[in-house]
Design a protein around this motif. Structure first.
Motif, PDB file in Angstrom:
ATOM      1  N   ILE A 207      -5.936   3.910   6.478  1.00 32.53           N
ATOM      2  CA  ILE A 207      -5.994   3.413   5.102  1.00 32.53           C
ATOM      3  C   ILE A 207      -7.418   3.533   4.562  1.00 32.53           C
ATOM      4  O   ILE A 207      -8.389   3.189   5.232  1.00 32.53           O
ATOM      5  N   ARG A 208      -7.522   4.023   3.349  1.00 28.39           N
ATOM      6  CA  ARG A 208      -8.800   4.086   2.642  1.00 28.39           C
ATOM      7  C   ARG A 208      -8.709   3.206   1.407  1.00 28.39           C
ATOM      8  O   ARG A 208      -7.699   3.229   0.699  1.00 28.39           O
ATOM      9  N   ILE A 209      -9.752   2.464   1.137  1.00 25.70           N
ATOM     10  CA  ILE A 209      -9.763   1.622  -0.061  1.00 25.70           C
ATOM     11  C   ILE A 209     -11.182   1.496  -0.590  1.00 25.70           C
ATOM     12  O   ILE A 209     -12.146   1.359   0.173  1.00 25.70           O
ATOM     13  N   TYR A 210     -11.311   1.559  -1.907  1.00 23.41           N
ATOM     14  CA  TYR A 210     -12.601   1.335  -2.561  1.00 23.41           C
ATOM     15  C   TYR A 210     -12.806  -0.164  -2.692  1.00 23.41           C
ATOM     16  O   TYR A 210     -11.961  -0.875  -3.230  1.00 23.41           O
ATOM     17  N   CYS A 211     -13.923  -0.643  -2.184  1.00 19.63           N
ATOM     18  CA  CYS A 211     -14.173  -2.087  -2.244  1.00 19.63           C
ATOM     19  C   CYS A 211     -15.660  -2.381  -2.090  1.00 19.63           C
ATOM     20  O   CYS A 211     -16.460  -1.486  -1.800  1.00 19.63           O
ATOM     21  N   LEU A 284      11.850 -12.666  -3.602  1.00 19.82           N
ATOM     22  CA  LEU A 284      11.454 -11.589  -2.681  1.00 19.82           C
ATOM     23  C   LEU A 284      10.367 -12.069  -1.716  1.00 19.82           C
ATOM     24  O   LEU A 284       9.842 -13.183  -1.833  1.00 19.82           O
ATOM     25  N   SER A 285      10.003 -11.189  -0.797  1.00 26.80           N
ATOM     26  CA  SER A 285       8.974 -11.512   0.196  1.00 26.80           C
ATOM     27  C   SER A 285       7.629 -11.798  -0.473  1.00 26.80           C
ATOM     28  O   SER A 285       7.316 -11.211  -1.526  1.00 26.80           O
ATOM     29  N   PRO A 286       6.814 -12.662   0.106  1.00 26.58           N
ATOM     30  CA  PRO A 286       5.463 -12.897  -0.428  1.00 26.58           C
ATOM     31  C   PRO A 286       4.620 -11.626  -0.535  1.00 26.58           C
ATOM     32  O   PRO A 286       3.647 -11.604  -1.305  1.00 26.58           O
ATOM     33  N   ILE A 287       4.989 -10.574   0.196  1.00 31.74           N
ATOM     34  CA  ILE A 287       4.271  -9.306   0.088  1.00 31.74           C
ATOM     35  C   ILE A 287       4.274  -8.814  -1.362  1.00 31.74           C
ATOM     36  O   ILE A 287       3.329  -8.165  -1.818  1.00 31.74           O
ATOM     37  N   MET A 288       5.337  -9.151  -2.117  1.00 28.56           N
ATOM     38  CA  MET A 288       5.436  -8.710  -3.513  1.00 28.56           C
ATOM     39  C   MET A 288       4.310  -9.254  -4.380  1.00 28.56           C
ATOM     40  O   MET A 288       4.025  -8.707  -5.451  1.00 28.56           O
ATOM     41  N   LEU A 289       3.668 -10.329  -3.946  1.00 27.23           N
ATOM     42  CA  LEU A 289       2.563 -10.888  -4.724  1.00 27.23           C
ATOM     43  C   LEU A 289       1.397  -9.896  -4.830  1.00 27.23           C
ATOM     44  O   LEU A 289       0.612  -9.943  -5.791  1.00 27.23           O
ATOM     45  N   LEU A 290       1.267  -8.999  -3.842  1.00 29.33           N
ATOM     46  CA  LEU A 290       0.184  -8.021  -3.848  1.00 29.33           C
ATOM     47  C   LEU A 290       0.687  -6.581  -3.918  1.00 29.33           C
ATOM     48  O   LEU A 290      -0.115  -5.642  -3.890  1.00 29.33           O
ATOM     49  N   GLU A 291       2.009  -6.398  -3.998  1.00 27.00           N
ATOM     50  CA  GLU A 291       2.578  -5.051  -4.083  1.00 27.00           C
ATOM     51  C   GLU A 291       2.083  -4.361  -5.351  1.00 27.00           C
ATOM     52  O   GLU A 291       2.087  -4.928  -6.442  1.00 27.00           O
ATOM     53  N   GLY A 292       1.623  -3.117  -5.196  1.00 32.06           N
ATOM     54  CA  GLY A 292       1.103  -2.382  -6.348  1.00 32.06           C
ATOM     55  C   GLY A 292      -0.356  -2.674  -6.639  1.00 32.06           C
ATOM     56  O   GLY A 292      -0.980  -2.005  -7.470  1.00 32.06           O
ATOM     57  N   ILE A 293      -0.886  -3.694  -6.000  1.00 36.47           N
ATOM     58  CA  ILE A 293      -2.321  -3.997  -6.082  1.00 36.47           C
ATOM     59  C   ILE A 293      -3.008  -3.462  -4.832  1.00 36.47           C
ATOM     60  O   ILE A 293      -4.034  -2.776  -4.910  1.00 36.47           O
ATOM     61  N   LEU A 295      -2.069  -1.590  -0.836  1.00 37.89           N
ATOM     62  CA  LEU A 295      -1.030  -0.927  -0.054  1.00 37.89           C
ATOM     63  C   LEU A 295      -0.298  -1.973   0.790  1.00 37.89           C
ATOM     64  O   LEU A 295      -0.898  -2.975   1.208  1.00 37.89           O
ATOM     65  N   PRO A 296       0.996  -1.762   1.070  1.00 36.35           N
ATOM     66  CA  PRO A 296       1.782  -2.785   1.775  1.00 36.35           C
ATOM     67  C   PRO A 296       1.162  -3.260   3.086  1.00 36.35           C
ATOM     68  O   PRO A 296       1.159  -4.467   3.357  1.00 36.35           O
ATOM     69  N   LYS A 297       0.642  -2.345   3.901  1.00 33.27           N
ATOM     70  CA  LYS A 297       0.062  -2.757   5.185  1.00 33.27           C
ATOM     71  C   LYS A 297      -1.174  -3.628   4.975  1.00 33.27           C
ATOM     72  O   LYS A 297      -1.410  -4.580   5.731  1.00 33.27           O
ATOM     73  N   LEU A 298      -1.943  -3.308   3.957  1.00 31.41           N
ATOM     74  CA  LEU A 298      -3.139  -4.098   3.668  1.00 31.41           C
ATOM     75  C   LEU A 298      -2.745  -5.450   3.071  1.00 31.41           C
ATOM     76  O   LEU A 298      -3.361  -6.480   3.389  1.00 31.41           O
ATOM     77  N   ALA A 299      -1.717  -5.458   2.229  1.00 29.40           N
ATOM     78  CA  ALA A 299      -1.222  -6.721   1.669  1.00 29.40           C
ATOM     79  C   ALA A 299      -0.727  -7.633   2.789  1.00 29.40           C
ATOM     80  O   ALA A 299      -1.006  -8.844   2.796  1.00 29.40           O
ATOM     81  N   PHE A 300      -0.011  -7.054   3.755  1.00 29.48           N
ATOM     82  CA  PHE A 300       0.470  -7.832   4.901  1.00 29.48           C
ATOM     83  C   PHE A 300      -0.704  -8.423   5.673  1.00 29.48           C
ATOM     84  O   PHE A 300      -0.686  -9.605   6.067  1.00 29.48           O
ATOM     85  N   ALA A 301      -1.774  -7.616   5.888  1.00 31.17           N
ATOM     86  CA  ALA A 301      -2.941  -8.089   6.634  1.00 31.17           C
ATOM     87  C   ALA A 301      -3.633  -9.240   5.910  1.00 31.17           C
ATOM     88  O   ALA A 301      -4.092 -10.207   6.532  1.00 31.17           O
ATOM     89  N   VAL A 302      -3.725  -9.142   4.583  1.00 25.32           N
ATOM     90  CA  VAL A 302      -4.353 -10.202   3.793  1.00 25.32           C
ATOM     91  C   VAL A 302      -3.556 -11.502   3.914  1.00 25.32           C
ATOM     92  O   VAL A 302      -4.116 -12.581   4.160  1.00 25.32           O
ATOM     93  N   LEU A 303      -2.239 -11.414   3.750  1.00 34.48           N
ATOM     94  CA  LEU A 303      -1.410 -12.621   3.854  1.00 34.48           C
ATOM     95  C   LEU A 303      -1.469 -13.217   5.252  1.00 34.48           C
ATOM     96  O   LEU A 303      -1.502 -14.448   5.420  1.00 34.48           O
ATOM     97  N   LYS A 304      -1.518 -12.355   6.251  1.00 30.88           N
ATOM     98  CA  LYS A 304      -1.601 -12.840   7.634  1.00 30.88           C
ATOM     99  C   LYS A 304      -2.908 -13.588   7.866  1.00 30.88           C
ATOM    100  O   LYS A 304      -2.925 -14.664   8.463  1.00 30.88           O
ATOM    101  N   GLN A 305      -4.057 -13.003   7.375  1.00 27.79           N
ATOM    102  CA  GLN A 305      -5.340 -13.680   7.553  1.00 27.79           C
ATOM    103  C   GLN A 305      -5.404 -14.969   6.736  1.00 27.79           C
ATOM    104  O   GLN A 305      -6.109 -15.907   7.110  1.00 27.79           O
TER     105      GLN A 305
END
Length: 414
Positions: A207-211, A284-293, A295-305
């Motif tokens: 995964i690549r992300i500008y941050c 829907l799943s809480p993942i939808m809170l960050l979907e489109g903002i 990537l799904p794997k990164l959204a999952f990691a954020v919610l997990k942390q």
């Protein structure tokens, strides 16, 4: 066999070629010694084969920073452009002050330097490994593995640093200069990927992300960058990570990644966005809170942390405090820094021979007359963007004999 020259340059990289050309331009009979079978191996590989020669922005150097800044002021980017133009290489400035050959090919730079060596009648010898350097009276004697001796009035050490052994990196030059009474600051990798705690990067490889990214020691920020971060199997990479890497020299450091500042003007706006999403996508799943903002794997990691339960829960099961945790984590995602990759993986060596033992206006040793050093062998390392090659070329040209009028130096400093 014993050969005599005005100037001997050891090392056929960027600094060495520049030094040899500059020396010959000043009328010195010059010999360039290279231990491998070709010149400029790191130049060929630099900038993914495009060769970012220099940078027109304010210098960004570490180690002996003041010394480095003086060197690139005495021989600045305008002087370097003039040097390359003189031998037929045209350059162009691109984003962030980066200067490239107009061909965008490193082979053009290497060919230009090799042609300049020929035009100035520099003798070049390959596969010459120097085993000992001594000085007797006014002469330096360089003894080779084969038993030949090379004698000169002036000696310029440009053997580079320890990074990227496969491209000629070595510790030889440190030994040469230490044998001539100079001192070494410990060397370590710089501009190198970072190994991190596997838990916080699990499942994110590729995964690549500008941050925005900050390297932190507790609450203290050590270094900050902004750019593209690449998640790997072992940790983090990307230019902004590598520019933080030289500071990863102690335990208990961690990266703080800000994923959302480039998307939302304020954290309040980010909070309002996911609050609205909770209302719209509540079943829907809480993942939808960050979907489109994200990537799904990164959204999952954020919610997990953020310690958000993901065992079948829905978005509308989360309260405002949960949403605040999600936003806070997305702005302050933590990844523990364990270590850097090795010198073999580094673009440049940090540390090196102490610069306070050399004159920045001449690169001559303060300990031994006629002895010079230039390039990566010195305790100077810079950011990505052409700063390291710029220092190598500038210091080499100065060591070879380039001198600028003091009035011009003063103008450059303004």
């Amino acid at each position: 066999m014993k050969l005599y020259y005005d100037t001997i340059v050891i090392g056929g990289g960027a600094a060495g070629m520049a030094a040899a050309i500059s020396s010959a331009e000043h009328g010195k009979k010059t010999l360039l010694l290279e231990k491998s079978d070709r010149l400029g191996r790191k130049i060929s590989a630099s900038g993914n084969g495009r060769c970012n020669l220099m940078n027109t922005n304010p210098p960004k150097y570490y180690g002996d920073t003041i010394f480095a800044n003086k060197v690139v002021r005495y021989c600045n980017y305008k002087d370097l452009i003039s040097f390359f133009n003189r031998y037929g290489l045209l350059v162009k400035e691109k984003n962030e002050g980066r200067v490239y050959p107009v061909t965008m090919r490193s082979v053009s730079v290497l060919n230009t330097l090799q042609n300049a060596l020929k035009m100035n009648h520099v003798d070049v010898l390959y596969k010459i490994y120097i085993t000992e350097i001594t000085k007797a009276e006014h002469f330096f004697c360089c003894k080779s593995y084969s038993g030949d001796e090379y004698v000169s009035d002036a000696l310029i050490i440009c053997t580079g640093g320890a990074a990227q052994k496969k491209l000629g990196g070595s510790i030889d030059g440190y030994h040469y200069l230490q044998s001539l009474h100079h001192h070494l600051e410990p060397v370590f990798p710089s501009l190198v990927p970072v190994i991190t705690d596997p838990k916080s990067i699990s499942g994110l490889a590729g995964i690549r992300i500008y941050c925005k990214i900050s390297l932190k020691d507790g609450f203290k920020t050590i270094h900050q960058e902004e750019g593209e971060v690449l998640f790997t199997e072992y940790g983090l990479s990307g230019i902004c990570v590598m520019q933080c890497s030289r500071f990863v020299n102690k335990t208990k450091l961690y990266f703080e990644l800000d994923f959302l500042s480039s998307i939302f003007e304020t954290q309040n706006k980010a909070f309002r966005e996911i609050t609205d999403r909770r209302d719209r996508f509540g079943s829907l799943s809480p993942i939808m809170l960050l979907e489109g903002i994200l990537l799904p794997k990164l959204a999952f990691a954020v919610l997990k942390q953020a310690s958000i339960p993901l065992r079948g829960e829905t978005a509308n099961s989360l309260n405002d405090e949960d949403l605040q945790k999600i936003i806070s984590t997305a702005y302050h995602y933590k990844v523990e820094a364990i270590d850097t990759k090795s010198l073999e993986d580094a673009q440049v060596t940090a540390g090196g021979i102490r610069c306070d033992e050399f004159n920045p206006q001449t690169l001559e040793s303060k300990k031994i007359n006629g002895l010079f050093a230039a390039g990566e062998i010195l305790n100077v390392d810079g950011d990505c963007g052409g700063f390291n090659l710029m220092f190598a070329f500038a210091s080499g040209i100065i060591a070879g004999g380039f001198r600028k009028e003091e009035t011009n130096i003063a103008e450059d400093a303004e």
